[in-house]
Design a protein around this motif. Structure first.
Motif, PDB file in Angstrom:
ATOM      1  N   PHE A  18      41.073 -23.864 -47.970  1.00  0.00           N
ATOM      2  CA  PHE A  18      39.690 -23.398 -47.974  1.00  0.00           C
ATOM      3  C   PHE A  18      38.996 -23.686 -46.647  1.00  0.00           C
ATOM      4  O   PHE A  18      38.120 -22.931 -46.228  1.00  0.00           O
ATOM      5  N   SER A  19      39.391 -24.760 -45.962  1.00  0.00           N
ATOM      6  CA  SER A  19      38.777 -25.034 -44.653  1.00  0.00           C
ATOM      7  C   SER A  19      39.132 -23.932 -43.660  1.00  0.00           C
ATOM      8  O   SER A  19      38.308 -23.557 -42.815  1.00  0.00           O
ATOM      9  N   ILE A  20      40.335 -23.388 -43.776  1.00  0.00           N
ATOM     10  CA  ILE A  20      40.733 -22.277 -42.914  1.00  0.00           C
ATOM     11  C   ILE A  20      39.911 -21.031 -43.259  1.00  0.00           C
ATOM     12  O   ILE A  20      39.437 -20.313 -42.370  1.00  0.00           O
ATOM     13  N   GLU A  21      39.707 -20.792 -44.548  1.00  0.00           N
ATOM     14  CA  GLU A  21      38.862 -19.665 -44.975  1.00  0.00           C
ATOM     15  C   GLU A  21      37.424 -19.847 -44.493  1.00  0.00           C
ATOM     16  O   GLU A  21      36.784 -18.901 -44.042  1.00  0.00           O
ATOM     17  N   LEU A  22      36.930 -21.076 -44.590  1.00  0.00           N
ATOM     18  CA  LEU A  22      35.566 -21.378 -44.120  1.00  0.00           C
ATOM     19  C   LEU A  22      35.443 -21.109 -42.628  1.00  0.00           C
ATOM     20  O   LEU A  22      34.460 -20.532 -42.166  1.00  0.00           O
ATOM     21  N   HIS A  23      36.457 -21.495 -41.882  1.00  0.00           N
ATOM     22  CA  HIS A  23      36.450 -21.258 -40.433  1.00  0.00           C
ATOM     23  C   HIS A  23      36.408 -19.756 -40.147  1.00  0.00           C
ATOM     24  O   HIS A  23      35.676 -19.303 -39.263  1.00  0.00           O
ATOM     25  N   TYR A 131      22.533 -17.415 -44.628  1.00  0.00           N
ATOM     26  CA  TYR A 131      23.525 -18.490 -44.618  1.00  0.00           C
ATOM     27  C   TYR A 131      23.857 -19.031 -46.004  1.00  0.00           C
ATOM     28  O   TYR A 131      24.617 -19.974 -46.121  1.00  0.00           O
ATOM     29  N   ARG A 132      23.286 -18.467 -47.042  1.00  0.00           N
ATOM     30  CA  ARG A 132      23.465 -19.006 -48.393  1.00  0.00           C
ATOM     31  C   ARG A 132      24.947 -19.097 -48.775  1.00  0.00           C
ATOM     32  O   ARG A 132      25.395 -20.132 -49.279  1.00  0.00           O
ATOM     33  N   THR A 133      25.725 -18.050 -48.527  1.00  0.00           N
ATOM     34  CA  THR A 133      27.142 -18.078 -48.904  1.00  0.00           C
ATOM     35  C   THR A 133      27.915 -19.104 -48.079  1.00  0.00           C
ATOM     36  O   THR A 133      28.827 -19.759 -48.594  1.00  0.00           O
ATOM     37  N   HIS A 134      27.522 -19.267 -46.826  1.00  0.00           N
ATOM     38  CA  HIS A 134      28.197 -20.248 -45.966  1.00  0.00           C
ATOM     39  C   HIS A 134      27.885 -21.672 -46.425  1.00  0.00           C
ATOM     40  O   HIS A 134      28.765 -22.538 -46.430  1.00  0.00           O
ATOM     41  N   ILE A 135      26.659 -21.905 -46.822  1.00  0.00           N
ATOM     42  CA  ILE A 135      26.275 -23.236 -47.288  1.00  0.00           C
ATOM     43  C   ILE A 135      26.991 -23.563 -48.594  1.00  0.00           C
ATOM     44  O   ILE A 135      27.483 -24.689 -48.784  1.00  0.00           O
ATOM     45  N   LYS A 136      27.090 -22.590 -49.489  1.00  0.00           N
ATOM     46  CA  LYS A 136      27.836 -22.813 -50.730  1.00  0.00           C
ATOM     47  C   LYS A 136      29.305 -23.101 -50.436  1.00  0.00           C
ATOM     48  O   LYS A 136      29.917 -23.948 -51.087  1.00  0.00           O
ATOM     49  N   ALA A 137      29.861 -22.400 -49.470  1.00  0.00           N
ATOM     50  CA  ALA A 137      31.261 -22.621 -49.101  1.00  0.00           C
ATOM     51  C   ALA A 137      31.454 -24.033 -48.533  1.00  0.00           C
ATOM     52  O   ALA A 137      32.443 -24.705 -48.846  1.00  0.00           O
ATOM     53  N   ILE A 138      30.514 -24.478 -47.728  1.00  0.00           N
ATOM     54  CA  ILE A 138      30.613 -25.832 -47.167  1.00  0.00           C
ATOM     55  C   ILE A 138      30.490 -26.870 -48.276  1.00  0.00           C
ATOM     56  O   ILE A 138      31.226 -27.859 -48.302  1.00  0.00           O
ATOM     57  N   ASP A 139      29.570 -26.644 -49.210  1.00  0.00           N
ATOM     58  CA  ASP A 139      29.436 -27.562 -50.344  1.00  0.00           C
ATOM     59  C   ASP A 139      30.710 -27.601 -51.180  1.00  0.00           C
ATOM     60  O   ASP A 139      31.120 -28.658 -51.661  1.00  0.00           O
ATOM     61  N   ARG A 140      31.350 -26.439 -51.352  1.00  0.00           N
ATOM     62  CA  ARG A 140      32.615 -26.408 -52.088  1.00  0.00           C
ATOM     63  C   ARG A 140      33.687 -27.196 -51.348  1.00  0.00           C
ATOM     64  O   ARG A 140      34.464 -27.934 -51.954  1.00  0.00           O
TER      65      ARG A 140
END
Length: 161
Positions: A18-23, A131-140
């Protein structure tokens, strides 16, 4: 035989995947200039409202590039710290603590990404909802790392006992 999506369990390495997906998500955001359609317009508006003394387009282009660079470096560090943690299979308390340290650094990287996104919002006055989806992804991602640390507590109890 296939398994229903609702019955699938997360992989042990889901945090890394998931960190790769987040990147990738963050790179996509950076390629779209953080959702800013016209940087020159922002500079003109700040000058018109008296928030800036001059129309310094070069300054804001530099700030944009700097934000992109910082965000990319931090996202890379996040993945690197997770890979480093995965590479250590603890057989002693020292190795366990080293692995835990890498996991903690990865959580710190997630927080740094959030701060960098907030910094971008403050500078360029972007709509936060972008940035809502990015923040949710970081929280995940933070949640996945914390679950990983909880699973490692079993190893810790084994090493201590």
């Amino acid at each position: 035989m296939s398994v229903l999506v609702s019955n699938r369990q997360e992989s042990k390495y889901e945090a890394i995947t998931f960190s790769i997906e987040l990147h990738k998500m963050l790179i996509n955001l950076m390629q779209r200039n953080f959702g800013i359609k016209d940087l020159d317009h922002i500079v003109r508006v700040k000058y018109a409202y008296g928030l800036e003394k001059t129309e310094d387009f070069a300054k804001y282009r530099y700030l944009m590039q700097n934000c992109k660079t910082q965000l990319d470096k931090t996202a890379s560090l996040l993945t690197n710290n997770l890979v480093a943690a995965k590479s250590i299979y603890p057989t002693s308390m020292e190795e366990y603590n080293q692995r835990r340290s890498f996991q903690n650094l990865a959580i710190a990287n997630c927080e740094q990404i959030l701060v960098e996104l907030q910094h971008t919002v403050d500078i360029f006055e972007v709509n936060v909802n972008v940035y809502r989806t990015h923040i949710k992804a970081i929280d995940r991602e933070i949640g996945l790392i914390k679950k990983w640390r909880q699973r490692d507590n079993k190893i810790k109890s084994y090493l201590q006992g």
